[in-house]
Enzyme design. Structure first.
Site, short mmCIF file in Angstrom:
data_model
loop_
_atom_site.label_atom_id
_atom_site.label_comp_id
_atom_site.label_asym_id
_atom_site.label_seq_id
_atom_site.Cartn_x
_atom_site.Cartn_y
_atom_site.Cartn_z
N ASP A 111 0.82 -1.21 0.00
CA ASP A 111 0.00 0.00 0.00
C ASP A 111 0.85 1.26 0.00
O ASP A 111 0.32 2.38 -0.10
CB ASP A 111 -1.00 0.00 1.15
CG ASP A 111 -0.35 -0.12 2.53
OD1 ASP A 111 0.90 -0.14 2.59
OD2 ASP A 111 -1.09 -0.22 3.52
N SER A 112 2.17 1.09 0.05
CA SER A 112 3.08 2.23 -0.13
C SER A 112 2.91 2.84 -1.51
O SER A 112 3.34 3.98 -1.75
CB SER A 112 4.53 1.80 0.07
OG SER A 112 4.88 0.75 -0.82
N ASP A 150 -1.24 -6.19 -0.61
CA ASP A 150 -1.60 -5.55 0.66
C ASP A 150 -3.10 -5.27 0.71
O ASP A 150 -3.65 -4.66 -0.21
CB ASP A 150 -0.86 -4.21 0.78
CG ASP A 150 0.06 -4.17 1.99
OD1 ASP A 150 -0.15 -4.95 2.92
OD2 ASP A 150 0.98 -3.34 1.99
N LYS A 180 -1.53 -9.57 2.39
CA LYS A 180 -0.86 -9.13 3.62
C LYS A 180 -1.81 -8.21 4.37
O LYS A 180 -2.52 -7.41 3.76
CB LYS A 180 0.44 -8.38 3.32
CG LYS A 180 1.20 -7.95 4.59
CD LYS A 180 2.54 -7.35 4.25
CE LYS A 180 2.47 -5.92 3.81
NZ LYS A 180 1.99 -5.00 4.89
N GLU A 182 -2.08 -5.91 8.28
CA GLU A 182 -1.37 -5.41 9.45
C GLU A 182 -2.11 -5.75 10.73
O GLU A 182 -3.35 -5.76 10.77
CB GLU A 182 -1.18 -3.90 9.34
CG GLU A 182 -0.32 -3.47 8.16
CD GLU A 182 -0.10 -1.96 8.11
OE1 GLU A 182 -0.56 -1.26 9.06
OE2 GLU A 182 0.51 -1.48 7.14
N GLU A 249 8.50 -4.87 11.14
CA GLU A 249 8.92 -3.54 10.68
C GLU A 249 9.35 -2.64 11.83
O GLU A 249 8.66 -2.53 12.84
CB GLU A 249 7.81 -2.86 9.88
CG GLU A 249 8.22 -1.48 9.38
CD GLU A 249 7.26 -0.88 8.37
OE1 GLU A 249 7.51 0.27 7.94
OE2 GLU A 249 6.28 -1.54 8.00
#
Length: 356
Positions: A111-112, A150, A180, A182, A249
């Site tokens: 998502d960056s 993501d 993925k 979080e 991270e």
């Protein structure tokens, strides 16, 4: 058409007249530009010669890879023999194509891309539909690497059913191999739901950028004993929920190393030291595809200067266009002198008739 199976219609340039003179000349002399073969189905255009295009498929420029397709068993085998796993982000076909060609084991559609591809302020702004579009592009460029997509903020936090629905869309429409998400222990129900449905999950603990506001910004996690213990508990929780690996991270290197030793699944570090099972970086960051002066996190190593090379090439192109040095003769298509002379004559007659 009643008798359409073998009939062929010829179309010439005379279908597109600009003046009577040109029309008359082309009607007498021009051959067919293309043919349409009529069948009971839709007509199909067949060019009379190869098309010279400015957008040839990029995928045809390299020879087929000799690598075997990377799968979860491949990654787990690498982990078992202590071979570091390489992972890199990609957000479109070219970035995926080069990552795959360079031998990346995993490609992450992170998502960056909200910032590096869409110019948004942070990752919380990107939508699931936008992520799916980028995943589809990446999946066409990376044919060997294991692709992870993501789940963006807002697409999985409401509950396990929402998380599964978003994951299914990412796999079916985005063509990724895994998703993925979080979060640690609080994401166990979602991870369990998704993995039970047969979709692999890469977990993500430590600094979770989607929750930066709750964390007080982009801060290193696990710097205290209590914080490190929470990280270990989160990592164990996602492991037991069925995640095949976990991203660590912005974690102190020694903490990440110990957590890695305590887990059965691989850890992928980003700003977590050299003791993880593998590493991931944002491609735009590590390749230097950004202007001078841009902030970089401490853990990023700049391996290239893509921005500088691209800028130099574009400046050279601009200069040559301004000076009429480009295009040169070798960049143009030839025409027989007698054909051009005849063209010039016909145009001259046309101008005389119009009084131009």
């Amino acid at each position: 058409m009643s008798r359409a199976l073998s009939k062929t219609t010829l179309y010439s340039s005379s279908l597109f007249p600009s003046t009577y003179t040109a029309h008359a000349y082309l009607t007498r002399t021009a051959g067919p530009l293309f043919t349409i073969h009529h069948t009971n189905h839709q007509p199909k255009l067949q060019p009379a010669q190869a098309r010279h295009s400015s957008h040839s498929p990029l995928s045809n420029t390299t020879s087929p890879t000799t690598r075997k397709k990377i799968t979860i068993p491949t990654l787990l085998a690498m982990h078992k023999r202590h071979e570091p796993i390489t992972m890199l982000t990609a957000h479109d076909f070219p970035s995926a194509h080069v990552a795959d060609a360079a031998g990346m084991d995993m490609v992450l559609v992170g998502d960056s891309l909200a910032m590096v591809a869409l110019g948004l302020e942070d990752t919380s702004e990107v939508l699931l539909e936008e992520m799916i579009l980028h995943c589809r592009s990446v999946s066409r460029g990376a044919k060997t690497a294991f692709i992870v997509g993501d789940l963006p903020m807002g697409s999985y936090e409401i509950g396990p059913e929402q998380a599964l629905g978003s994951a299914i869309k990412m796999v079916k429409e985005g063509r990724v191999h895994a998703i993925k998400l979080e979060g640690g222990a609080e994401m166990v129900p979602a991870i369990t739901k998704i993995t039970t449905a047969g979709i692999p999950v890469l977990a993500h603990v430590g600094l979770t950028p989607q929750r930066q506001n709750a964390l007080g910004g982009f801060r290193v996690q696990g710097k205290s004993t209590a914080g490190a213990l929470r990280l270990l508990a989160d990592a164990r929780a996602v492991q037991e929920a069925g995640a095949f690996a976990v991203v660590l991270e912005a974690v102190p290197a020694e903490v990440a190393t110990l957590i890695t030793k305590k887990l059965r699944i691989p850890t992928i570090g980003i700003g977590a030291g050299n003791g993880c099972s593998g590493q991931v970086l944002v491609q735009v960051d590590m390749s230097g595809n950004f202007p001078p002066g841009r902030f970089l996190p401490k853990f990023v190593k700049k391996y290239g200067d893509v921005w500088g090379e691209a800028k130099r090439a574009i400046e050279a192109y601009r200069g040559e266009v301004k000076e009429r040095a480009y295009p040169a003769v070798e960049h143009t298509y030839p025409m027989a002198k007698e054909e051009f002379a005849e063209f010039e004559r016909v145009v001259g007659e046309e101008s005389d008739e119009r009084g131009v």
